[in-house]
Motif scaffolding. Structure first.
Motif: not given
Length: 144
Positions: A114-137
């Protein structure tokens, strides 16, 4: 454009919408994990002490719980996502490489996977950002 701006631009242009759903789920999972750490700080303290890291234990316990609670909400709603992910990365690196790996690389060690999957997902979102359905957008489109 510097490297960070190039990464942000690439992440904004190559962001499928289903990743937003995954980001929201990840934020909720991190928030709930922070809640369990806050409810049982003694077990978190023992996990940190077992890892034999030379850090201030109670400071680390509070950093992990606070980062998971606040960061999970920020990741879920998509507000300053990369900053929230940056605060999560040291925690997950520690969880994968110092805490959970000491229990062995077996299929039965579900916390490690679970920690490995969460770490990989965090790295993905660090690169791609928050996306179109977000407060940032939403804030970017209203400001522009």
């Amino acid at each position: 454009m510097n490297l960070i701006e190039k990464i942000e631009y690439w992440g904004d242009t190559h962001h499928p919408r289903w990743l937003d759903f995954l980001r929201i789920v990840l934020g909720i999972v991190i928030f709930l994990k922070g809640g369990t750490f806050l409810a049982d700080t003694e077990s978190l303290r023992q996990l940190i002490e077992v890892s034999n890291l030379r850090i201030y234990t109670w400071g680390a316990v509070h950093y992990v719980a606070f980062s998971h609670l606040v960061g999970g909400i920020l990741i879920a709603i998509g507000l300053v996502t990369r900053v929230a992910v940056a605060f999560q990365l040291p925690i997950l690196f520690g969880a994968v490489f110092f805490v959970n790996i000491t229990r062995g690389l077996t299929v039965l060690n579900s916390e490690l996977w679970i920690s490995i999957v969460v770490l990989i997902l965090l790295l993905v979102f660090f690169i791609v950002g928050s996306g179109p359905y977000s407060l940032d957008h939403q804030l970017r489109t209203r400001k522009g």
